[in-house]
Design a protein around this motif. Structure first.
Motif, short mmCIF file in Angstrom:
data_model
loop_
_atom_site.label_atom_id
_atom_site.label_comp_id
_atom_site.label_asym_id
_atom_site.label_seq_id
_atom_site.Cartn_x
_atom_site.Cartn_y
_atom_site.Cartn_z
N TYR A 86 0.97 -1.21 0.06
CA TYR A 86 -0.15 -0.10 0.17
C TYR A 86 1.05 1.15 -0.05
O TYR A 86 0.51 2.08 -0.76
N SER B 124 -3.99 1.78 -5.64
CA SER B 124 -4.44 0.52 -6.47
C SER B 124 -5.39 -0.28 -5.56
O SER B 124 -5.12 -0.33 -4.50
N MET B 125 -6.77 -0.29 -6.26
CA MET B 125 -7.54 -1.21 -5.64
C MET B 125 -7.43 -2.79 -5.23
O MET B 125 -7.81 -3.28 -4.51
#
Length: 446
Positions: free
Chosen positions: A341, A347-348
């Protein structure tokens, strides 16, 4: 990167080679305490594995001091010397505890003194990057108290989780690996020399754990003891403090573009606040639960018990090795999830991947609670605990009935019901055995 890997390999080799002689020394010195009620091993096992880990730490720092690029860490920063001073003190306290079982309050005082020694030599938190506020400078007393608190919490969290063979060393190695990747990215990608000490500490910590793990995996030939668990906890905390409190977020030059882009770009600035917590998330959760549980029962927070997370995994039905692997899985998921992360917070897929792996982890965690009904044709492909035992028992009872020469009606009843018809007392069967004699017990064993 090559010099960091060389330091890691030297540290691992020295730790591995010294662990065998240290084990013999621990046996001669009598550092083999009796098995306690909370222990899960069955034979007395020598401790003092932290001796080999400490000399591995010294070897790693010595090698790094003679390398071209890493020598600048020692020339420009006093943090390696601060780490060595605090590590030597906490290691001596751990050795005494492994041999003589010193009081918990004395150990707590020693941990605070070791943290204070590092603070006096410059390894302290100077400021905190707070989201929405910016950099918050800390006073000398605030930085000292926060540093000592972080060191003590990390040391005790690692010490509490050291309850199964290879558990503490493996979890700390996973955490150090995630922290090394994060610190190396800050040092190499952004060209910030202030991240070099933290990167070096993480590489050495990985080497200490990797060198000790072959001797400590189940069944363990030696335990690291408090001399090892407190040592690796202090090194882990030192790396987190070096990155969190010494790195200037303004040096990353991330505040550019739109406000939304700046928020995503500044995630690596705030990750130092979270990553030290994520890499010890499982041990810290175990620490908090232990304190709450013992206080609720009216016991001392330092009173040992069998209520830790790894003990509960064993109670659920997991084997020793599988309980350790499950703890490894959750530590890696939390640490590397936070690391991913920090690299790409927009970014999902990262969030979805973490959620999916969490669901897989929960299934594996609760698997012993379920005993599925496996079809007959698939029973040979599953472990014995999932096979149907009723058919095997019926076949065994029927075979015994046939060998006893009983009538076909009795054999058919045995095959259908799985039970034998009662035989009147005094009526002899095969070889003169009565229905109340050893024959009935033999059938039960079959």
């Amino acid at each position: 990167m090559r010099e960091y890997l060389l330091t890691l390999c030297i540290t691992a080799a020295v730790t591995y080679l010294l662990t065998g002689p240290v084990r013999k020394f621990a046996i001669v010195a009598g550092a083999m305490p009796e098995i306690r009620a909370r222990d899960v091993h069955r034979e007395p096992t020598p401790r003092l594995g932290g001796i080999a880990m400490f000399f591995g730490l010294c070897a790693g720092l010595l090698v790094a001091d003679h390398l071209t690029n890493l020598n600048e860490v020692f020339a420009k920063s006093n943090e390696p010397r601060a780490l060595l001073s605090g590590a030597a003190l906490i290691w001596l306290i751990g050795v005494l505890d492994d041999k003589f079982e010193i009081d918990a309050l004395i150990k707590l005082g020693g941990q605070m003194i070791a943290a204070g020694v590092m603070v006096m030599q410059g390894l302290t938190i100077l400021w905190l990057p707070v989201p929405g506020v910016g950099n918050v400078a800390l006073t000398q007393w605030q930085g000292t108290l926060l540093t000592v608190a972080l060191v003590v919490i990390t040391i005790n969290a690692v010490n509490f989780v050291d309850g199964l063979d290879g558990l503490a060393a493996g979890m700390v190695c996973i955490a150090a690996g995630a922290f090394f990747l994060y610190a190396y990215r800050i040092w190499y990608s952004y060209g910030i020399e202030a991240a070099a000490p933290g990167t070096l500490f993480a590489a050495i910590l990985m080497g200490m754990c990797l060198g000790f793990l072959p001797h400590n995996m189940h069944p363990a030939r030696i335990f690291m003891g408090d001399s090892g668990s407190m040592l690796i906890g202090l090194v882990l905390a030192a790396g987190a403090i070096s990155i969190t409190g010494q790195l200037d977020p303004d040096a990353l030059n991330l505040y550019a573009g739109s406000e939304k882009a700046a928020v995503h770009q500044t995630v690596p600035v705030y990750i130092p606040l979270l990553l030290p917590l994520t890499i010890i998330a499982v041990p810290a959760a175990d620490l908090v639960l232990a304190i709450v549980r013992r206080t609720w029962r009216g016991q001392s927070p330092f009173a040992a018990d069998r209520g830790h997370l790894h003990h509960r995994l064993l109670e659920i039905g997991h084997s020793h090795s599988r309980a350790v692997l499950i703890m490894y899985f959750w530590s890696a998921l939390i640490a590397f999830g936070a690391l991913a992360y920090s690299v790409n917070s927009a970014s999902m897929w990262i969030v979805l991947g973490v959620v999916f792996l969490s669901a897989v982890g929960l299934v594996l965690l609760l698997l012993p609670r379920f005993t599925p009904r496996v079809p007959v044709w698939a029973q040979r492909f599953v472990p014995p605990r999932y096979r149907r035992r009723r058919r095997a028992a019926e076949a065994a009872v029927a075979a015994v009935a046939m060998a006893a020469g009983e009538p076909e009606e009795t054999q058919e009843a045995v095959r259908t019901t799985g039970e034998r018809a009662p035989v009147p007392a005094g009526v002899s069967g095969v070889n003169g055995a009565t229905a109340i004699g050893p024959r009935s017990r033999f059938l039960d064993r079959q």
